[in-house]
Design a protein around this motif. Structure first.
Motif, mmCIF file in Angstrom:
data_model
loop_
_atom_site.group_PDB
_atom_site.id
_atom_site.type_symbol
_atom_site.label_atom_id
_atom_site.label_comp_id
_atom_site.label_asym_id
_atom_site.label_seq_id
_atom_site.Cartn_x
_atom_site.Cartn_y
_atom_site.Cartn_z
ATOM 1 N N TYR A 74 26.938 -77.339 33.158
ATOM 2 C CA TYR A 74 28.102 -76.826 33.881
ATOM 3 C C TYR A 74 29.203 -77.872 34.067
ATOM 4 O O TYR A 74 30.263 -77.577 34.608
ATOM 5 C CB TYR A 74 27.671 -76.289 35.249
ATOM 6 C CG TYR A 74 26.871 -75.015 35.138
ATOM 7 C CD1 TYR A 74 27.503 -73.780 35.101
ATOM 8 C CD2 TYR A 74 25.488 -75.045 35.040
ATOM 9 C CE1 TYR A 74 26.783 -72.601 34.988
ATOM 10 C CE2 TYR A 74 24.753 -73.876 34.929
ATOM 11 C CZ TYR A 74 25.401 -72.667 34.901
ATOM 12 O OH TYR A 74 24.679 -71.509 34.782
ATOM 13 N N ASN A 76 32.369 -79.916 33.583
ATOM 14 C CA ASN A 76 33.692 -79.723 32.978
ATOM 15 C C ASN A 76 34.033 -78.256 32.676
ATOM 16 O O ASN A 76 35.130 -77.980 32.196
ATOM 17 C CB ASN A 76 33.837 -80.532 31.681
ATOM 18 C CG ASN A 76 33.720 -82.021 31.919
ATOM 19 O OD1 ASN A 76 34.182 -82.531 32.945
ATOM 20 N ND2 ASN A 76 33.086 -82.723 30.981
ATOM 21 N N VAL A 77 33.118 -77.324 32.942
ATOM 22 C CA VAL A 77 33.412 -75.920 32.654
ATOM 23 C C VAL A 77 34.560 -75.424 33.525
ATOM 24 O O VAL A 77 35.486 -74.769 33.043
ATOM 25 C CB VAL A 77 32.159 -75.042 32.863
ATOM 26 C CG1 VAL A 77 32.507 -73.575 32.616
ATOM 27 C CG2 VAL A 77 31.048 -75.482 31.938
ATOM 28 N N TYR A 78 34.509 -75.755 34.823
ATOM 29 C CA TYR A 78 35.554 -75.288 35.726
ATOM 30 C C TYR A 78 36.898 -75.928 35.396
ATOM 31 O O TYR A 78 37.929 -75.241 35.353
ATOM 32 C CB TYR A 78 35.162 -75.600 37.172
ATOM 33 C CG TYR A 78 36.215 -75.207 38.174
ATOM 34 C CD1 TYR A 78 36.503 -73.868 38.424
ATOM 35 C CD2 TYR A 78 36.946 -76.176 38.863
ATOM 36 C CE1 TYR A 78 37.476 -73.500 39.332
ATOM 37 C CE2 TYR A 78 37.927 -75.814 39.773
ATOM 38 C CZ TYR A 78 38.181 -74.476 40.007
ATOM 39 O OH TYR A 78 39.151 -74.123 40.908
ATOM 40 N N GLU A 79 36.887 -77.238 35.139
ATOM 41 C CA GLU A 79 38.141 -77.932 34.826
ATOM 42 C C GLU A 79 38.803 -77.377 33.573
ATOM 43 O O GLU A 79 40.026 -77.294 33.475
ATOM 44 C CB GLU A 79 37.890 -79.438 34.656
ATOM 45 C CG GLU A 79 37.573 -80.181 35.944
ATOM 46 C CD GLU A 79 36.119 -80.004 36.378
ATOM 47 O OE1 GLU A 79 35.370 -79.283 35.658
ATOM 48 O OE2 GLU A 79 35.737 -80.561 37.413
ATOM 49 N N LYS A 81 38.442 -74.328 32.561
ATOM 50 C CA LYS A 81 38.604 -72.883 32.746
ATOM 51 C C LYS A 81 37.738 -72.076 31.777
ATOM 52 O O LYS A 81 38.176 -71.068 31.205
ATOM 53 C CB LYS A 81 40.077 -72.485 32.610
ATOM 54 C CG LYS A 81 40.976 -73.155 33.644
ATOM 55 C CD LYS A 81 42.426 -72.720 33.484
ATOM 56 C CE LYS A 81 43.304 -73.389 34.540
ATOM 57 N NZ LYS A 81 44.735 -72.986 34.412
ATOM 58 N N SER A 83 33.990 -70.026 30.797
ATOM 59 C CA SER A 83 33.123 -69.011 31.395
ATOM 60 C C SER A 83 31.702 -69.545 31.466
ATOM 61 O O SER A 83 31.151 -69.990 30.458
ATOM 62 C CB SER A 83 33.143 -67.728 30.563
ATOM 63 O OG SER A 83 34.428 -67.149 30.544
ATOM 64 N N PHE A 84 31.131 -69.497 32.656
ATOM 65 C CA PHE A 84 29.767 -69.974 32.813
ATOM 66 C C PHE A 84 28.777 -69.062 32.093
ATOM 67 O O PHE A 84 27.780 -69.515 31.557
ATOM 68 C CB PHE A 84 29.408 -70.053 34.303
ATOM 69 C CG PHE A 84 30.216 -71.064 35.068
ATOM 70 C CD1 PHE A 84 29.884 -72.401 35.038
ATOM 71 C CD2 PHE A 84 31.324 -70.679 35.806
ATOM 72 C CE1 PHE A 84 30.621 -73.345 35.735
ATOM 73 C CE2 PHE A 84 32.077 -71.603 36.504
ATOM 74 C CZ PHE A 84 31.727 -72.940 36.471
ATOM 75 N N SER A 197 38.159 -65.440 37.414
ATOM 76 C CA SER A 197 37.357 -66.656 37.387
ATOM 77 C C SER A 197 35.959 -66.332 37.889
ATOM 78 O O SER A 197 35.766 -65.453 38.719
ATOM 79 C CB SER A 197 37.978 -67.745 38.258
ATOM 80 O OG SER A 197 37.096 -68.847 38.404
ATOM 81 N N GLN A 198 34.977 -67.043 37.369
ATOM 82 C CA GLN A 198 33.611 -66.846 37.843
ATOM 83 C C GLN A 198 33.306 -67.717 39.060
ATOM 84 O O GLN A 198 32.192 -67.719 39.558
ATOM 85 C CB GLN A 198 32.620 -67.108 36.710
ATOM 86 C CG GLN A 198 32.689 -66.033 35.636
ATOM 87 C CD GLN A 198 31.732 -66.272 34.491
ATOM 88 O OE1 GLN A 198 31.435 -67.394 34.125
ATOM 89 N NE2 GLN A 198 31.260 -65.188 33.884
ATOM 90 N N LEU A 199 34.300 -68.456 39.523
ATOM 91 C CA LEU A 199 34.197 -69.195 40.774
ATOM 92 C C LEU A 199 35.097 -68.521 41.796
ATOM 93 O O LEU A 199 36.312 -68.433 41.609
ATOM 94 C CB LEU A 199 34.624 -70.660 40.595
ATOM 95 C CG LEU A 199 33.632 -71.570 39.872
ATOM 96 C CD1 LEU A 199 34.217 -72.969 39.754
ATOM 97 C CD2 LEU A 199 32.299 -71.624 40.606
ATOM 98 N N GLU A 201 37.279 -68.125 45.011
ATOM 99 C CA GLU A 201 38.070 -69.066 45.773
ATOM 100 C C GLU A 201 38.512 -68.464 47.105
ATOM 101 O O GLU A 201 39.019 -67.354 47.160
ATOM 102 C CB GLU A 201 39.312 -69.491 44.979
ATOM 103 C CG GLU A 201 38.986 -70.137 43.631
ATOM 104 C CD GLU A 201 40.234 -70.461 42.843
ATOM 105 O OE1 GLU A 201 41.320 -70.401 43.436
ATOM 106 O OE2 GLU A 201 40.119 -70.753 41.646
#
Length: 305
Positions: A74, A76-79, A81, A83-84, A197-199, A201
């Motif tokens: 996981y 650098n996935v968020y940075e 953008k 998909s997990f 996003s899968q995160l 907020e």
């Protein structure tokens, strides 16, 4: 007269000797015919052993294998953008001897692959063409008893947000069933979310009411204005895209993809273009829903309600 008889006898004797010294010129067929029964058995056994064993087409392994396509790491996935997790369909189309052909359908992309299968262990390594930025290599093992596929995917481009993924897929059959819908019989005490996003907020989400949408089916009934005029924009989007999901459409749009991947158990992505599969009722309802989508407002809610 005596001399003539002696000459004739001498000539016959010489001819007989020449025939006895004549080289062997039997054909292969003659040689086999002249072998003993035991020699025939040995020759036959040798011929069978020299022939490659037939592997068959393994038709029982062909079909769709569906499940989560998860990031292996996981970081650098968020940075970036990324998909997990996405729902993937690995379709095995043909097996001939030790060659295997198929295609994958995930995140709005359908990519062919080909490679090698070990017909004893059912371990597989296949490669995608390489002319797409998301192409890579699949390595997996098939379980014919459990009807599963387990393995990894490694991207050709190591700079992708997710350069390596893992998966554990189950074999499934796809059939277009127009009556499939949200399970509105379940008494939800909260709204469902739509997200890019899968995160999540700040706890805020674009919300839809599944009980309201679940009472409508744009594949089996002709909708009218009163059916859709009070739906918010997200609810209209889901109602319309339920049509595409029933046909196995693979969504590029992240909001719809995340929703159908996670919320709809029966959903199987099989194609990136299902326009020629739409029924007349579905086409009519799509036009109606789109007209209302243009002017509808989005509704936002908070978790915990």
């Amino acid at each position: 007269m005596r001399n003539l008889i002696l000459f004739t006898l001498a000539s016959l004797l010489i001819l007989s000797c020449k025939q006895e010294n004549k080289p062997q010129t039997d054909t292969i067929e003659d040689t086999i015919t002249e072998t003993t029964p035991s020699q025939k058995k040995i020759e036959t056994k040798k011929s069978i052993n020299d022939t490659p064993k037939p592997t068959g087409d393994h038709t029982e392994l062909l079909g769709y294998y569906v499940g989560s396509f998860n990031a292996d790491d996981y970081e650098n996935v968020y940075e970036k953008k990324g998909s997990f997790s996405n729902k993937i369909n690995i379709a095995i189309d043909a097996i001939k001897n030790d060659s295997i052909h198929g295609h994958s359908v995930v995140a709005g992309n359908s990519r062919p692959f080909k490679g090698i299968i070990d017909v004893e262990t059912l371990s597989v390594k296949v490669t995608e063409p390489g002319d797409n930025k998301y192409d890579g290599i699949f390595e997996f093992t098939i379980s014919s008893e459990k009807n599963t596929i387990t393995g990894i995917w490694i991207a050709n481009d190591k700079n992708l947000a997710v350069p390596k993924r893992k998966y554990d897929l189950n074999k499934k059959e796809f059939t277009y069933e127009p009556e499939l819908n949200l399970d509105f019989n379940v008494e939800y005490d909260y709204n469902l979310s739509l997200s890019n996003s899968q995160l999540d907020e700040n706890g805020e989400m674009e919300a839809i009411n599944p009980k309201v949408i679940g009472k409508l089916n744009a594949s089996t009934q002709t909708l009218n204005n009163t059916d859709v005029e009070n739906l918010n924009k997200g609810e209209l989007e889901v109602l319309r895209n339920l049509i595409y999901a029933r046909h196995g459409y693979s969504f590029k749009n992240r909001k719809m993809r995340y929703f159908f991947d996670s919320q709809i158990e029966w959903y199987i992505p099989i194609s990136t273009d299902i326009r020629d599969q739409l029924t007349s009722i579905e086409k009519k309802n799509i036009d109606l829903i789109k007209r209302y989508e243009q002017h509808a407002e989005r509704y936002y809610d908070y978790f915990g309600r």
